[in-house]
Design a protein around this motif. Structure first.
Motif, mmCIF file in Angstrom:
data_model
loop_
_atom_site.group_PDB
_atom_site.id
_atom_site.type_symbol
_atom_site.label_atom_id
_atom_site.label_comp_id
_atom_site.label_asym_id
_atom_site.label_seq_id
_atom_site.Cartn_x
_atom_site.Cartn_y
_atom_site.Cartn_z
ATOM 1 N N LEU A 2 -1.494 24.866 -52.052
ATOM 2 C CA LEU A 2 -0.698 23.768 -52.613
ATOM 3 C C LEU A 2 0.761 24.171 -52.891
ATOM 4 C CD1 LEU A 2 -0.557 20.866 -53.454
ATOM 5 C CD2 LEU A 2 -1.466 21.473 -55.678
ATOM 6 N N SER A 3 0.979 25.135 -53.801
ATOM 7 C CA SER A 3 2.379 25.482 -54.063
ATOM 8 C C SER A 3 2.538 26.984 -54.313
ATOM 9 C CB SER A 3 2.938 24.676 -55.244
ATOM 10 O OG SER A 3 2.422 25.144 -56.442
ATOM 11 N N ALA A 4 3.755 27.478 -54.077
ATOM 12 C CA ALA A 4 4.048 28.899 -54.309
ATOM 13 C C ALA A 4 5.556 29.066 -54.445
ATOM 14 C CB ALA A 4 3.555 29.757 -53.139
ATOM 15 N N SER A 5 5.915 30.113 -55.181
ATOM 16 C CA SER A 5 7.346 30.421 -55.363
ATOM 17 C C SER A 5 7.598 31.883 -55.090
ATOM 18 C CB SER A 5 7.773 30.217 -56.818
ATOM 19 O OG SER A 5 7.508 28.934 -57.221
ATOM 20 N N ILE A 6 8.810 32.172 -54.670
ATOM 21 C CA ILE A 6 9.225 33.575 -54.589
ATOM 22 C C ILE A 6 10.456 33.739 -55.475
ATOM 23 C CG2 ILE A 6 10.764 33.377 -52.561
ATOM 24 C CD1 ILE A 6 9.483 36.088 -51.644
ATOM 25 N N PHE A 7 10.531 34.869 -56.160
ATOM 26 C CA PHE A 7 11.700 35.170 -56.990
ATOM 27 C C PHE A 7 12.400 36.368 -56.379
ATOM 28 C CE2 PHE A 7 9.029 32.503 -59.448
ATOM 29 C CZ PHE A 7 9.923 31.677 -60.111
ATOM 30 N N THR A 8 13.574 36.136 -55.844
ATOM 31 C CA THR A 8 14.335 37.167 -55.135
ATOM 32 C C THR A 8 15.777 36.714 -54.983
ATOM 33 O OG1 THR A 8 14.456 38.447 -53.090
ATOM 34 C CG2 THR A 8 13.762 36.196 -52.838
ATOM 35 N N VAL B 294 6.736 24.946 -51.059
ATOM 36 C CA VAL B 294 7.220 26.326 -51.126
ATOM 37 C C VAL B 294 8.623 26.357 -51.732
ATOM 38 C CG1 VAL B 294 5.933 27.721 -49.494
ATOM 39 C CG2 VAL B 294 7.502 26.033 -48.623
ATOM 40 N N ARG B 295 8.812 27.276 -52.654
ATOM 41 C CA ARG B 295 10.027 27.229 -53.446
ATOM 42 C C ARG B 295 10.613 28.623 -53.646
ATOM 43 N NH1 ARG B 295 9.409 23.357 -58.149
ATOM 44 N NH2 ARG B 295 10.356 21.822 -56.817
ATOM 45 N N VAL B 296 11.911 28.658 -53.829
ATOM 46 C CA VAL B 296 12.597 29.936 -54.058
ATOM 47 C C VAL B 296 13.295 29.856 -55.413
ATOM 48 C CG1 VAL B 296 14.410 31.481 -53.231
ATOM 49 C CG2 VAL B 296 12.936 30.311 -51.587
ATOM 50 N N ASN B 297 13.011 30.842 -56.276
ATOM 51 C CA ASN B 297 13.605 30.909 -57.614
ATOM 52 C C ASN B 297 13.419 29.626 -58.411
ATOM 53 O OD1 ASN B 297 14.470 33.559 -57.165
ATOM 54 N ND2 ASN B 297 16.343 32.862 -56.165
ATOM 55 N N GLN B 298 12.237 29.020 -58.249
ATOM 56 C CA GLN B 298 11.891 27.817 -59.011
ATOM 57 C C GLN B 298 10.424 27.906 -59.349
ATOM 58 O OE1 GLN B 298 13.049 24.581 -56.269
ATOM 59 N NE2 GLN B 298 14.152 23.814 -58.034
ATOM 60 N N GLU B 299 9.989 27.171 -60.378
ATOM 61 C CA GLU B 299 8.576 27.278 -60.729
ATOM 62 C C GLU B 299 7.686 26.564 -59.716
ATOM 63 O OE1 GLU B 299 8.842 25.122 -64.740
ATOM 64 O OE2 GLU B 299 6.901 24.472 -63.992
ATOM 65 N N THR B 300 6.415 26.981 -59.670
ATOM 66 C CA THR B 300 5.505 26.374 -58.685
ATOM 67 C C THR B 300 5.231 24.912 -59.031
ATOM 68 O OG1 THR B 300 3.527 27.062 -59.914
ATOM 69 C CG2 THR B 300 4.294 28.546 -58.172
ATOM 70 N N ALA B 301 5.268 24.598 -60.332
ATOM 71 C CA ALA B 301 5.017 23.214 -60.742
ATOM 72 C C ALA B 301 6.345 22.474 -60.764
ATOM 73 C CB ALA B 301 4.371 23.200 -62.108
ATOM 74 N N GLY B 302 6.282 21.161 -60.573
ATOM 75 C CA GLY B 302 7.526 20.398 -60.599
ATOM 76 C C GLY B 302 7.741 19.785 -59.241
ATOM 77 N N VAL B 303 7.721 18.480 -59.237
ATOM 78 C CA VAL B 303 7.759 17.752 -57.979
ATOM 79 C C VAL B 303 8.815 16.679 -58.120
ATOM 80 C CG1 VAL B 303 6.346 16.325 -56.474
ATOM 81 C CG2 VAL B 303 5.235 17.973 -57.959
ATOM 82 N N GLU B 304 9.604 16.469 -57.103
ATOM 83 C CA GLU B 304 10.558 15.364 -57.164
ATOM 84 C C GLU B 304 9.950 14.157 -56.465
ATOM 85 O OE1 GLU B 304 14.632 16.053 -56.689
ATOM 86 O OE2 GLU B 304 14.504 18.147 -57.316
ATOM 87 N N TYR B 305 10.093 12.985 -57.091
ATOM 88 C CA TYR B 305 9.372 11.801 -56.596
ATOM 89 C C TYR B 305 9.839 11.344 -55.216
ATOM 90 C CZ TYR B 305 13.489 9.374 -58.385
ATOM 91 O OH TYR B 305 14.775 8.981 -58.630
ATOM 92 N N GLN B 306 11.066 11.716 -54.848
ATOM 93 C CA GLN B 306 11.610 11.240 -53.577
ATOM 94 C C GLN B 306 11.285 12.165 -52.414
ATOM 95 O OE1 GLN B 306 13.156 12.645 -56.022
ATOM 96 N NE2 GLN B 306 15.140 13.519 -55.544
ATOM 97 N N ALA B 307 10.550 13.254 -52.724
ATOM 98 C CA ALA B 307 10.195 14.229 -51.677
ATOM 99 C C ALA B 307 8.682 14.218 -51.464
ATOM 100 C CB ALA B 307 10.649 15.624 -52.118
ATOM 101 N N PRO B 308 8.235 14.503 -50.239
ATOM 102 C CA PRO B 308 6.790 14.490 -50.006
ATOM 103 C C PRO B 308 6.076 15.586 -50.787
ATOM 104 C CG PRO B 308 7.986 15.105 -48.000
ATOM 105 C CD PRO B 308 9.014 14.774 -49.033
#
Ligand code: ADP
Length: 486
Positions: A415-421, A439-453
């Motif tokens: 579902l979701s993952a982040s990397i901190f680098t 998939v996210r960089v330097n952001q938490e795994t939780a947190g979704v923007e409504y306008q993005a899939p």
């Protein structure tokens, strides 16, 4: 306590064909998970014959609802958003009391609901197709969206406002009518939300709420009701079995299921900036988000520093009543969750090494689980593989980026993952290498923007997406039209 409106005890009713009717099944008394001495309200379950009446109502309403313009449907959604804005704090207070999410977070969730309604309202006047050049002369060829018909929504308790709205808003704007069965322990909030939507003057039968048990009402909606689409969020086991039924009946379906989300911390990460989103991802909402961080994979060069910084940061994770000002971590939502988490905590205490355990005490009798961070288990251990859905995070030390990716991907979920680098090269490689939907960089795994899939890979979803424009694809079917005018 937060300065929030007093909410009187409420009793659920169904909203079927614009009428409020009490369920005919058993009644459940709802206690506040932050303080079990407080009764919040009563849920009365419904019977299958009541769900059947709701299905008929949704069918009857369909003809008119799909025939009005997108603009008109949009006006109803704007009115729903305005009504929700009016009752913002009242609804957030009730939901906090029903399932224990801290009031500040719950207010944010209601805000998200308002934003979603407005976003999809505006879709009523946006393009709903493409013109495609025809190979023939004097032919206008184009696509347009048509609604599916009656849609069933089966929703969970962890986001009792935002998840239902991110399903029903796109379903309605596309011209479908809706049968909504919320989770049992989100039913008071669902009932209240529909009383708010009633103020928007929705035509009767367009949105129908049926309070009831998954096994009874959910099963009826999926197996027997004449529906054309199902959108489900919940456990992987339920989602997979509902998907099987839908596939057999050729019903369009989407299932959003579990996660075992990881934060990967590389040697060059800025710990001061990385720790707050990692901790927030793991412990906000008491870890009860499908996108919550439950695995932390740390490169060995920064491991010791990371552990020290984490222990310090964890002191901010204060356990408390959901309506207490500044409460970071409320209780878990139910006795079932409480028992399950205690089993995982006991397992961690027996088989893992405890990195951090809070010493917080609350004076309330509620379903409180102290936040726990553990390490010292292998990557195939239950604590590192199973979705725990609570305030527990497990850390694993790895020798390098490649090992981090192997461990990251070695799970059924995606579902979701982040990397901190700070390494741009590694960050981009991670976005490619992770078998993960969000998939996210330097952001938490939780947190979704409504306008993005939104959605996962592997066993986390049926490979469809929710929210943003993707939701419109799910709740409609494309017709290809051709007009010869020669
Ligand atoms: P969770 O573990 O998050 O409670 P569930 O999958 O049990 O997840 O529940 C999510 C939603 O699915 C709830 O609305 C619940 O009532 C419903 N549900 C549970 N079991 C079934 C079932 N067998 N058929 C249809 N819906 C179900």
């Amino acid at each position: 306590m937060a300065n929030s409106p007093i909410v009187a005890q409420i009793e659920t009713k169904n909203w079927i064909d614009g009428e409020w009717t009490k369920g005919k099944g058993n009644t459940i008394t709802v206690k506040n998970p932050s303080d079990l001495s407080e009764t919040v309200g009563e849920i009365t379950l419904s019977t299958v014959d009541q769900a059947s009446i709701a299905a008929d109502a949704a069918h009857a309403a369909l003809t008119t609802w799909k025939d009005i313009t997108g603009n008109e449907r949009g006006q109803y959604l704007y009115a729903m958003a305005n009504a929700l804005e009016k009752h913002h704090e009242e609804l957030a207070t009730l939901a906090s009391k029903e399932m224990g999410k801290p009031f500040g977070e719950m207010k944010g969730e209601v805000t998200r609901g308002i934003q979603l309604l407005r976003y999809y309202a505006s879709e009523g006047v946006r393009s709903d197709g493409d013109v495609i050049p025809s190979a023939a002369k004097n032919v206008l060829q184009y696509t347009k969206r048509a609604p599916l018909g009656v849609i069933a929504l089966i929703t969970p308790w962890n986001f009792p406002v935002a998840i239902p709205i991110w399903k029903l808003a796109p379903a309605l704007i596309c011209g479908n009518t809706v049968l909504w069965k919320p989770a049992e322990n989100g039913s008071l909030t669902a009932y209240k939300l529909c009383t708010i939507f009633e103020e928007a003057g929705l035509p009767k039968g367009v949105l129908n709420l049926i309070i009831g048990k998954g096994r009874e009402i959910g099963t009826f909606l999926t197996e027997k009701a004449d529906i054309k689409g199902l959108s489900f969020t919940g456990s992987t086991s339920t989602g997979l079995s509902l998907a099987e039924v839908c596939a057999k009946r050729n019903i369009k379906y989407q299932t959003e299921m579990g996660g075992k989300n990881a934060a990967v911390v590389l040697n060059d990460a800025d710990l001061q900036k990385s720790l707050p989103p990692i901790i927030s991802g793991a412990f906000r909402s008491a870890g009860q988000k499908c996108t919550a961080t439950s695995r932390i994979i740390v490169e060995e060069g920064i491991y010791d520093q990371f552990i020290d910084a984490l222990k310090e940061e964890m002191e901010n994770v204060k356990l408390g009543h959901a309506l207490e000002a500044g409460s970071y971590l409320g209780p878990v939502a139910s006795l079932e969750q409480f028992k399950k988490m205690n089993r995982y905590i006991a397992l961690a205490q027996k088989e893992a090494e405890i990195v951090y355990e809070s010493k917080d005490q609350t004076t309330y009798d509620g379903y409180y689980i102290k936040p726990l961070v553990a390490t010292g288990v292998s990557s195939n251990h239950a604590l590192f593989q199973e979705e725990t859905f609570g305030p527990l995070a497990v850390i694993i030390k790895v020798k390098d980026y490649d090992e981090a990716i192997d461990i990251l991907n070695d799970t059924d979920y995606g579902l979701s993952a982040s990397i901190f680098t700070n390494d741009l090269h590694r960050a981009h490689r991670f976005l490619d290498d992770a078998e993960i939907g969000m998939v996210r960089v330097n952001q938490e795994t939780a947190g979704v923007e409504y306008q993005a899939p939104f959605g996962g890979m592997k066993q986390s979803s049926s490979h469809t997406r929710e929210q943003g424009q993707a939701a419109l694809d799910f709740y409609s079917i494309i017709k290809t039209c051709a007009v010869h005018y020669g």
